[in-house]
Design a protein around this motif. Structure first.
Motif, PDB file in Angstrom:
ATOM      1  N   LYS A 132      23.415 -15.803  21.524  1.00 15.03           N
ATOM      2  CA  LYS A 132      23.564 -15.794  20.065  1.00 15.03           C
ATOM      3  C   LYS A 132      24.651 -16.769  19.622  1.00 15.03           C
ATOM      4  O   LYS A 132      24.471 -17.514  18.656  1.00 15.03           O
ATOM      5  CB  LYS A 132      23.881 -14.381  19.570  1.00 15.03           C
ATOM      6  N   GLU A 183      14.809 -14.990  19.412  1.00 14.79           N
ATOM      7  CA  GLU A 183      15.681 -14.207  20.301  1.00 14.79           C
ATOM      8  C   GLU A 183      14.860 -13.243  21.151  1.00 14.79           C
ATOM      9  O   GLU A 183      15.179 -12.997  22.313  1.00 14.79           O
ATOM     10  CB  GLU A 183      16.728 -13.442  19.486  1.00 14.79           C
ATOM     11  N   GLU A 242      14.862 -13.039  25.262  1.00 14.65           N
ATOM     12  CA  GLU A 242      15.078 -11.820  26.050  1.00 14.65           C
ATOM     13  C   GLU A 242      13.927 -11.596  27.023  1.00 14.65           C
ATOM     14  O   GLU A 242      14.139 -11.251  28.184  1.00 14.65           O
ATOM     15  CB  GLU A 242      15.237 -10.604  25.130  1.00 14.65           C
ATOM     16  N   ILE A 248      22.101  -9.043  31.669  1.00 16.35           N
ATOM     17  CA  ILE A 248      21.156  -9.423  30.613  1.00 16.35           C
ATOM     18  C   ILE A 248      21.829  -9.298  29.250  1.00 16.35           C
ATOM     19  O   ILE A 248      21.729 -10.196  28.410  1.00 16.35           O
ATOM     20  CB  ILE A 248      19.868  -8.578  30.679  1.00 16.35           C
ATOM     21  N   ALA A 249      22.531  -8.201  29.036  1.00 14.04           N
ATOM     22  CA  ALA A 249      23.228  -7.999  27.755  1.00 14.04           C
ATOM     23  C   ALA A 249      24.263  -9.103  27.526  1.00 14.04           C
ATOM     24  O   ALA A 249      24.369  -9.628  26.405  1.00 14.04           O
ATOM     25  CB  ALA A 249      23.894  -6.627  27.729  1.00 14.04           C
ATOM     26  N   ARG A 250      25.016  -9.478  28.577  1.00 15.89           N
ATOM     27  CA  ARG A 250      26.006 -10.561  28.448  1.00 15.89           C
ATOM     28  C   ARG A 250      25.310 -11.889  28.128  1.00 15.89           C
ATOM     29  O   ARG A 250      25.776 -12.634  27.278  1.00 15.89           O
ATOM     30  CB  ARG A 250      26.821 -10.718  29.740  1.00 15.89           C
ATOM     31  N   ARG A 251      24.207 -12.171  28.794  1.00 15.81           N
ATOM     32  CA  ARG A 251      23.483 -13.424  28.555  1.00 15.81           C
ATOM     33  C   ARG A 251      22.954 -13.486  27.118  1.00 15.81           C
ATOM     34  O   ARG A 251      23.023 -14.529  26.472  1.00 15.81           O
ATOM     35  CB  ARG A 251      22.326 -13.583  29.546  1.00 15.81           C
ATOM     36  N   LEU A 252      22.426 -12.374  26.627  1.00 14.42           N
ATOM     37  CA  LEU A 252      21.886 -12.356  25.268  1.00 14.42           C
ATOM     38  C   LEU A 252      22.990 -12.494  24.222  1.00 14.42           C
ATOM     39  O   LEU A 252      22.813 -13.191  23.213  1.00 14.42           O
ATOM     40  CB  LEU A 252      21.066 -11.085  25.033  1.00 14.42           C
ATOM     41  N   GLN A 253      24.118 -11.845  24.451  1.00 13.07           N
ATOM     42  CA  GLN A 253      25.252 -11.966  23.536  1.00 13.07           C
ATOM     43  C   GLN A 253      25.750 -13.407  23.497  1.00 13.07           C
ATOM     44  O   GLN A 253      26.005 -13.971  22.434  1.00 13.07           O
ATOM     45  CB  GLN A 253      26.380 -11.014  23.956  1.00 13.07           C
ATOM     46  N   GLU A 270      21.026  -4.982  33.944  1.00 17.40           N
ATOM     47  CA  GLU A 270      21.023  -4.767  32.491  1.00 17.40           C
ATOM     48  C   GLU A 270      22.313  -5.280  31.857  1.00 17.40           C
ATOM     49  O   GLU A 270      22.287  -5.875  30.783  1.00 17.40           O
ATOM     50  CB  GLU A 270      20.825  -3.281  32.158  1.00 17.40           C
ATOM     51  N   ALA A 271      23.433  -5.074  32.534  1.00 17.08           N
ATOM     52  CA  ALA A 271      24.715  -5.547  31.998  1.00 17.08           C
ATOM     53  C   ALA A 271      24.735  -7.070  31.914  1.00 17.08           C
ATOM     54  O   ALA A 271      25.204  -7.642  30.928  1.00 17.08           O
ATOM     55  CB  ALA A 271      25.870  -5.048  32.866  1.00 17.08           C
ATOM     56  N   ARG A 289      14.387 -11.371  31.116  1.00 19.29           N
ATOM     57  CA  ARG A 289      13.925 -10.195  31.859  1.00 19.29           C
ATOM     58  C   ARG A 289      12.855 -10.560  32.880  1.00 19.29           C
ATOM     59  O   ARG A 289      12.807  -9.997  33.967  1.00 19.29           O
ATOM     60  CB  ARG A 289      13.411  -9.127  30.901  1.00 19.29           C
TER      61      ARG A 289
END
Length: 191
Positions: A152, A126, A130, A144-149, A141-142, A134
């Motif tokens: 998972k 993971e 990330e 990126i956070a959605r893509r990482l969530q 940033e928002a 990046r």
């Protein structure tokens, strides 16, 4: 003429599936890459009708309502989908059609084309995923956070696929893809 084959190519955003797929297509230009429709704006260098069909949200919703899409999903605030007619036509012509799609789309295609081969590309970790997202420098940033969530959840579903390939070494990942495809495709039969 033999009927073609559908190959679904999926994995989380940023895993490198596009880079792997471009290399595979360069080495095997007889594979047919399906072009998806999307409501997201083009990125620098992307060409309508070549990388994606860029359509309005209203047009996309009409395509869904009229059954013109083989699969579709909303991802990171945009719609993505595979126009049905070009895929069905290419398979009928005996071609091996590759769909590069997300998890929900792969699930939809599995219902319509259960005989299709489904390949999932995994990141080495993971943290590496990330780093790759990046490094693109394309997302807030928002986003990126959605893509990482989302990643998972997608990684947790990898066992749904026929084959999982970890993209930790590019050459090894390409070799695994070729082995899988050419095990599916009889010798001299890629079109």
């Amino acid at each position: 003429m033999q009927t073609g084959k559908l190959i679904v190519f999926a994995g989380p955003s940023g895993v490198g599936k596009g880079t792997l797929l471009r290399s595979l297509l360069d080495k095997h230009p007889d594979l047919y890459l399906s072009i998806s429709a999307t409501t997201r704006p083009p990125r620098p260098g992307e060409i309508n009708g070549h990388h994606y069909y860029f359509v309005s949200r209203d047009r996309f919703e009409t395509m869904v309502a009229e059954g013109q899409l083989l699969e579709w999903a909303e991802f990171a605030g945009n719609y993505y989908g595979t126009p049905r007619q070009p895929v069905e036509r290419a398979i009928a012509e005996g071609k091996f059609v590759v769909l590069e799609i997300e998890l929900e789309g792969a699930r939809q295609v599995r219902k319509t084309f259960p005989e299709g081969m489904q390949i999932f590309i995994l990141p080495p970790s993971e943290e590496e995923l990330e780093r790759r997202i990046r490094a693109r420098g394309q997302d807030s940033e928002a986003a990126i956070a959605r893509r990482l969530q989302r990643a998972k959840a997608e990684i947790a579903a990898a066992d749904e696929f026929d084959l999982k390939i970890i993209n930790d070494d590019f050459d090894r990942a390409i070799a695994a893809l070729e082995a899988a495809l050419f095990a599916v495709v009889p010798a001299g039969r890629v079109q």
